[in-house]
Design a protein around this motif. Sequence first.
Motif, PDB file in Angstrom:
ATOM      1  N   ARG A  39       0.806  -1.209   0.000  1.00  0.00           N
ATOM      2  CA  ARG A  39       0.000   0.000   0.000  1.00  0.00           C
ATOM      3  C   ARG A  39       0.854   1.280   0.000  1.00  0.00           C
ATOM      4  O   ARG A  39       0.354   2.364  -0.209  1.00  0.00           O
ATOM      5  N   GLY A  45      -3.180   1.296  -6.074  1.00  0.00           N
ATOM      6  CA  GLY A  45      -4.411   1.890  -5.601  1.00  0.00           C
ATOM      7  C   GLY A  45      -5.063   2.838  -6.583  1.00  0.00           C
ATOM      8  O   GLY A  45      -5.912   3.634  -6.207  1.00  0.00           O
ATOM      9  N   ASP A  47      -7.638   4.223  -9.129  1.00  0.00           N
ATOM     10  CA  ASP A  47      -9.075   3.968  -9.225  1.00  0.00           C
ATOM     11  C   ASP A  47      -9.410   3.257 -10.537  1.00  0.00           C
ATOM     12  O   ASP A  47      -8.821   3.516 -11.577  1.00  0.00           O
ATOM     13  N   GLU A 260      -7.533  -6.019  -1.058  1.00  0.00           N
ATOM     14  CA  GLU A 260      -7.926  -6.101   0.345  1.00  0.00           C
ATOM     15  C   GLU A 260      -8.221  -7.533   0.761  1.00  0.00           C
ATOM     16  O   GLU A 260      -7.688  -8.038   1.756  1.00  0.00           O
ATOM     17  N   SER A 291      -7.238  -1.907   3.866  1.00  0.00           N
ATOM     18  CA  SER A 291      -7.975  -1.108   2.891  1.00  0.00           C
ATOM     19  C   SER A 291      -7.046  -0.573   1.807  1.00  0.00           C
ATOM     20  O   SER A 291      -5.866  -0.293   2.062  1.00  0.00           O
ATOM     21  N   ASN A 293      -6.847   2.220   0.570  1.00  0.00           N
ATOM     22  CA  ASN A 293      -6.461   3.622   0.779  1.00  0.00           C
ATOM     23  C   ASN A 293      -5.366   3.797   1.827  1.00  0.00           C
ATOM     24  O   ASN A 293      -4.874   4.902   2.041  1.00  0.00           O
ATOM     25  N   THR A 295      -1.923   4.118   3.516  1.00  0.00           N
ATOM     26  CA  THR A 295      -0.606   4.528   3.033  1.00  0.00           C
ATOM     27  C   THR A 295       0.495   4.232   4.029  1.00  0.00           C
ATOM     28  O   THR A 295       1.673   4.262   3.689  1.00  0.00           O
ATOM     29  N   SER A 353      -6.660  -1.356  -7.332  1.00  0.00           N
ATOM     30  CA  SER A 353      -6.756  -2.217  -6.160  1.00  0.00           C
ATOM     31  C   SER A 353      -7.744  -3.357  -6.367  1.00  0.00           C
ATOM     32  O   SER A 353      -7.735  -4.331  -5.614  1.00  0.00           O
TER      33      SER A 353
END
Length: 454
Positions: A39, A45, A47, A260, A291, A293, A295, A353
């Motif tokens: 991550r 990640g 979109d 995930e 997740s 998102n 970082t 992701s």
Amino acid sequence: MESKLFCWILLSLLILSCFVSQTNEKMQGQTLVYLYKSRLKQNFGVDTSLFKVINHVNEANVHPQVGLKEEDRIERLPGQPLANFSQYGGYVTVHKSAGRALYYYFVEAHHSKNSLPLLLWLNGGPGCSSLAGALLELGPFRVHSDGKTLYTNKFSWNYAANVLFLESPAGVGFSYSNTTSDYDKSGDSRTAADNYVFLVNWLERFPEYKDRDFYISGESYAGHYVPQLAHTILYHNKKANKTIINLKGSIIGNAVINDETDEQGMVDYFGSHAIISDQDVYQIHKYCDFSPNATTQSRECEASYGALEDNIIDINVYNIYAPMCFSSDVTTRPKKASELCGDTIQVWRDSPSTIIPLLKEFMSSGIRVWIFSGDIDGRVPVTSTKYSINKMKLPVKIAWHPWFLNKEVGGYTQVYEGDLTFATVREAGHQVPSYQPARALSLIKHFLEGKPLH
């Protein structure tokens, strides 16, 4: 002559006595820190809206192919037994100004080549050669332990289809670019666009396959390549208001689908198979952020993953029950020529992701979608795949049940509304056709024929 030379170079470095049980050490090392560091990569990640608008395929990269098919013909590979099918190998330019070209190896079907479908195979990585798939998994020949001669693979997938192996993206295997900076621009989007341009040109070179039913298959990170290429094909068919490529279905094995759940499933698999402790599983779930998102990860998460690493370092996560290889005859890295999983590509610019939205798109478009999983793979284990499919919240059409081959359970399967089929392959690791070739051939036959496993 050129294609024969490349095949000979590859064959000379493939000594099978240990390869399957000692899959690329670099790849296994990457597995150990997959969750809490993945991550942090800047290029992860992205979109999935990225794939709603496909990079324009420049018509200047579609080239005349007259006469090139016969130039690519391979009369016989070094040390090859007699064969009753034709085979070809060569380059297709996908970007003329950059000098980007992809290498392919193509084997026609053992029988009924004029009616059986065309099946594309893609290995993953990113960075792994699809010639490994050809020579170690599902191709017509395997390599004897002397590294010099071949023997017939009686479970080759060209008993079920005309099979096309593609080295992708440029920088993988024998595929290349004359523009060095291209390797630092590698990513999912460019790979999908280049693979599409390859197919359009290849079908010009082999026009007898233009209208043939076409299927895409692959394993591991090809869980991204396959759906993204399928999406690109559907996009251009719709844009042209005609069938440019006659796509009928896609099938992916031990595939990266949804970061995930892939990560959660890997941890739970190790715990449920007595590889890491229940306490380690608990700690990772408590302190690690799965997740897409995320970082950063906490110190507690990193410590827990350190414990995980200590417990899996001495096994092969690509087949948790395989013996390790201690042969002095096999070098850790090939002494020369192309590596099976090389390091030419150091940067990967985009990796969404999840590819679940693409799978849903195919189902709504009537494209056949199958996902399979070798059940002793710890890299992208069966639990990961089940968790990822569960995210789709699909009603069950045909309940979980065993499927059989030669009166033995070959695995288990479940079919969902929308005709997504999930199947396990019993006693198979990450490279399913290597570990269970007969069961893999049965699986692909059922997929191509659209018949449920039973």
